[in-house]
Design a protein around this motif. Sequence first.
Motif, mmCIF file in Angstrom:
data_model
loop_
_atom_site.group_PDB
_atom_site.id
_atom_site.type_symbol
_atom_site.label_atom_id
_atom_site.label_comp_id
_atom_site.label_asym_id
_atom_site.label_seq_id
_atom_site.Cartn_x
_atom_site.Cartn_y
_atom_site.Cartn_z
ATOM 1 N N LEU A 272 0.823 -1.211 0.000
ATOM 2 C CA LEU A 272 0.000 0.000 0.000
ATOM 3 C C LEU A 272 0.857 1.261 0.000
ATOM 4 O O LEU A 272 0.545 2.245 -0.679
ATOM 5 C CB LEU A 272 -0.929 -0.002 1.217
ATOM 6 N N GLU A 273 1.942 1.231 0.750
ATOM 7 C CA GLU A 273 2.840 2.387 0.785
ATOM 8 C C GLU A 273 3.519 2.596 -0.561
ATOM 9 O O GLU A 273 3.654 3.727 -1.042
ATOM 10 C CB GLU A 273 3.885 2.205 1.894
ATOM 11 N N ASP A 274 3.934 1.486 -1.185
ATOM 12 C CA ASP A 274 4.635 1.590 -2.461
ATOM 13 C C ASP A 274 3.743 2.132 -3.571
ATOM 14 O O ASP A 274 4.218 2.837 -4.472
ATOM 15 C CB ASP A 274 5.210 0.233 -2.864
ATOM 16 N N ILE A 275 2.459 1.801 -3.544
ATOM 17 C CA ILE A 275 1.552 2.298 -4.574
ATOM 18 C C ILE A 275 0.820 3.556 -4.114
ATOM 19 O O ILE A 275 -0.085 4.036 -4.793
ATOM 20 C CB ILE A 275 0.539 1.210 -5.011
ATOM 21 N N GLU A 276 1.222 4.083 -2.957
ATOM 22 C CA GLU A 276 0.680 5.324 -2.405
ATOM 23 C C GLU A 276 -0.839 5.268 -2.234
ATOM 24 O O GLU A 276 -1.558 6.210 -2.549
ATOM 25 C CB GLU A 276 1.088 6.511 -3.282
ATOM 26 N N SER A 277 -1.298 4.143 -1.725
ATOM 27 C CA SER A 277 -2.717 3.994 -1.430
ATOM 28 C C SER A 277 -3.052 4.702 -0.115
ATOM 29 O O SER A 277 -2.226 4.747 0.801
ATOM 30 C CB SER A 277 -3.063 2.506 -1.302
ATOM 31 N N PRO A 278 -4.247 5.252 0.016
ATOM 32 C CA PRO A 278 -4.601 5.982 1.234
ATOM 33 C C PRO A 278 -4.957 5.110 2.434
ATOM 34 O O PRO A 278 -5.172 5.623 3.532
ATOM 35 C CB PRO A 278 -5.821 6.801 0.798
ATOM 36 N N TYR A 279 -5.009 3.794 2.266
ATOM 37 C CA TYR A 279 -5.438 2.934 3.354
ATOM 38 C C TYR A 279 -4.350 2.733 4.408
ATOM 39 O O TYR A 279 -3.166 2.681 4.099
ATOM 40 C CB TYR A 279 -5.857 1.562 2.825
ATOM 41 N N GLY B 221 11.876 -11.892 -5.370
ATOM 42 C CA GLY B 221 11.369 -11.289 -4.150
ATOM 43 C C GLY B 221 10.335 -10.208 -4.427
ATOM 44 O O GLY B 221 10.105 -9.816 -5.577
ATOM 45 N N PHE B 222 9.732 -9.705 -3.351
ATOM 46 C CA PHE B 222 8.651 -8.729 -3.492
ATOM 47 C C PHE B 222 9.125 -7.457 -4.191
ATOM 48 O O PHE B 222 8.456 -6.949 -5.097
ATOM 49 C CB PHE B 222 8.085 -8.390 -2.111
ATOM 50 N N ALA B 223 10.266 -6.909 -3.800
ATOM 51 C CA ALA B 223 10.746 -5.654 -4.375
ATOM 52 C C ALA B 223 10.998 -5.804 -5.874
ATOM 53 O O ALA B 223 10.650 -4.915 -6.666
ATOM 54 C CB ALA B 223 12.010 -5.197 -3.657
ATOM 55 N N THR B 224 11.594 -6.937 -6.273
ATOM 56 C CA THR B 224 11.848 -7.179 -7.697
ATOM 57 C C THR B 224 10.550 -7.282 -8.467
ATOM 58 O O THR B 224 10.381 -6.691 -9.541
ATOM 59 C CB THR B 224 12.673 -8.468 -7.881
ATOM 60 N N TRP B 225 9.610 -8.062 -7.929
ATOM 61 C CA TRP B 225 8.318 -8.210 -8.604
ATOM 62 C C TRP B 225 7.618 -6.865 -8.744
ATOM 63 O O TRP B 225 7.125 -6.522 -9.828
ATOM 64 C CB TRP B 225 7.417 -9.176 -7.822
ATOM 65 N N LEU B 226 7.574 -6.084 -7.678
ATOM 66 C CA LEU B 226 6.869 -4.805 -7.722
ATOM 67 C C LEU B 226 7.498 -3.861 -8.738
ATOM 68 O O LEU B 226 6.802 -3.186 -9.501
ATOM 69 C CB LEU B 226 6.866 -4.158 -6.335
ATOM 70 N N HIS B 227 8.822 -3.836 -8.771
ATOM 71 C CA HIS B 227 9.523 -2.946 -9.704
ATOM 72 C C HIS B 227 9.174 -3.292 -11.152
ATOM 73 O O HIS B 227 9.105 -2.398 -12.008
ATOM 74 C CB HIS B 227 11.038 -3.055 -9.495
ATOM 75 N N GLU B 228 8.973 -4.582 -11.428
ATOM 76 C CA GLU B 228 8.692 -5.021 -12.792
ATOM 77 C C GLU B 228 7.194 -5.058 -13.113
ATOM 78 O O GLU B 228 6.821 -5.272 -14.268
ATOM 79 C CB GLU B 228 9.280 -6.417 -13.005
ATOM 80 N N SER B 229 6.344 -4.837 -12.115
ATOM 81 C CA SER B 229 4.902 -5.000 -12.299
ATOM 82 C C SER B 229 4.249 -3.712 -12.789
ATOM 83 O O SER B 229 4.847 -2.631 -12.786
ATOM 84 C CB SER B 229 4.251 -5.415 -10.976
ATOM 85 N N GLU B 230 2.988 -3.842 -13.171
ATOM 86 C CA GLU B 230 2.220 -2.677 -13.609
ATOM 87 C C GLU B 230 2.004 -1.684 -12.471
ATOM 88 O O GLU B 230 1.828 -0.487 -12.709
ATOM 89 C CB GLU B 230 0.859 -3.127 -14.133
ATOM 90 N N TYR B 231 2.072 -2.157 -11.227
ATOM 91 C CA TYR B 231 1.816 -1.283 -10.093
ATOM 92 C C TYR B 231 2.952 -0.288 -9.866
ATOM 93 O O TYR B 231 2.756 0.767 -9.273
ATOM 94 C CB TYR B 231 1.579 -2.111 -8.829
ATOM 95 N N ALA B 232 4.139 -0.592 -10.363
ATOM 96 C CA ALA B 232 5.255 0.335 -10.229
ATOM 97 C C ALA B 232 5.024 1.606 -11.044
ATOM 98 O O ALA B 232 5.620 2.632 -10.781
ATOM 99 C CB ALA B 232 6.557 -0.334 -10.687
ATOM 100 N N ARG B 233 4.100 1.516 -12.008
ATOM 101 C CA ARG B 233 3.818 2.670 -12.847
ATOM 102 C C ARG B 233 2.437 3.249 -12.591
ATOM 103 O O ARG B 233 1.953 4.101 -13.335
ATOM 104 C CB ARG B 233 3.931 2.258 -14.313
ATOM 105 N N ALA B 234 1.802 2.781 -11.499
ATOM 106 C CA ALA B 234 0.463 3.266 -11.193
ATOM 107 C C ALA B 234 0.503 4.687 -10.653
ATOM 108 O O ALA B 234 1.461 5.093 -10.001
ATOM 109 C CB ALA B 234 -0.208 2.336 -10.182
ATOM 110 N N HIS B 235 -0.545 5.450 -10.915
ATOM 111 C CA HIS B 235 -0.657 6.809 -10.399
ATOM 112 C C HIS B 235 -1.923 6.877 -9.541
ATOM 113 O O HIS B 235 -3.011 6.588 -9.993
ATOM 114 C CB HIS B 235 -0.739 7.824 -11.538
ATOM 115 N N TRP B 236 -1.752 7.261 -8.314
ATOM 116 C CA TRP B 236 -2.877 7.309 -7.372
ATOM 117 C C TRP B 236 -3.183 8.753 -7.030
ATOM 118 O O TRP B 236 -2.312 9.585 -6.997
ATOM 119 C CB TRP B 236 -2.537 6.534 -6.103
#
Length: 268
Positions: free
Chosen positions: A214-221, A253-268
């Motif tokens: 949630l922090e990485d994708i800057e979610s408000p929850y 690992g989680f950091a590698t997956w997130l960096h390569e995923s669509e969520y790394a480019r999400a805008h919230w």
Amino acid sequence: MRAIRDYATGKPPMRIVVIGGTGLVGRQVVALLAARGHEAIAASRATGVDIVTGVGLHEVLRGAQVVIDASNSEAPYGESSYAFFSAGARHLLAAEAQAGVRHHVSISVVGTDRLRSSPYFRGKAAAEDMIRASGVPYTILHATQFYEFLLAIIEASGVAAQALRLSPAYIQPVASRDVAEALAQIACGRPLNATVELAGPERERLSVIVKRFLEDIESPYEVVVDAAEPYFGAVLEESSLVPCAAAQTCTVGFATWLHESEYARAHW
């Protein structure tokens, strides 16, 4: 548990039907098998095959040596998920027996046998029981939660005033691409007539990794830790979702997956 082996593909091409072959894992498995020279068939309701009713099964399984069941319930809550897995397994295994399928490969979840208070996991367990009793040679892959599944966990959690209530139980999530690779390897080898386990490299509390996500994708929850909060209908013990010591461990690992995923480019 038996270890997953990396089988060579120096054998004649096989016809391999992937049930759920248009889904997250299924479509990756189809691509991997096709790249290895096999006739990989994606079967799903989108292609006219429905395992819950049995429609289209006999036609698509004609001539198949291997079937991979990568299907999943659209609604992972309530008794409908139990009905999906139990009816789906019954129809699929009967059609496989009639077609002379030589290897049934199924993807399931680490901890399924510990969480039968959940209709979702009870349905998974019922399907596994049918597989073992069917007479069709089989291999069951128990994988931990996919990183891609974190959003579904968030959606399923209790939410109040911008806060998510989550269990502090441990999980050891895995990248779906690693699961797809394991399924492809298993399908190209001999049936083990056993269950094997697959997990990611990092063990972390469910509440902690969701908070990181949630922090990485800057979610408000915000995350509220609550040991009594159900996980798809089941209250978790600390080790309910983690694999045994003999599980195969992947490297993403989680950091590698997130960096390569669509969520790394999400805008919230």
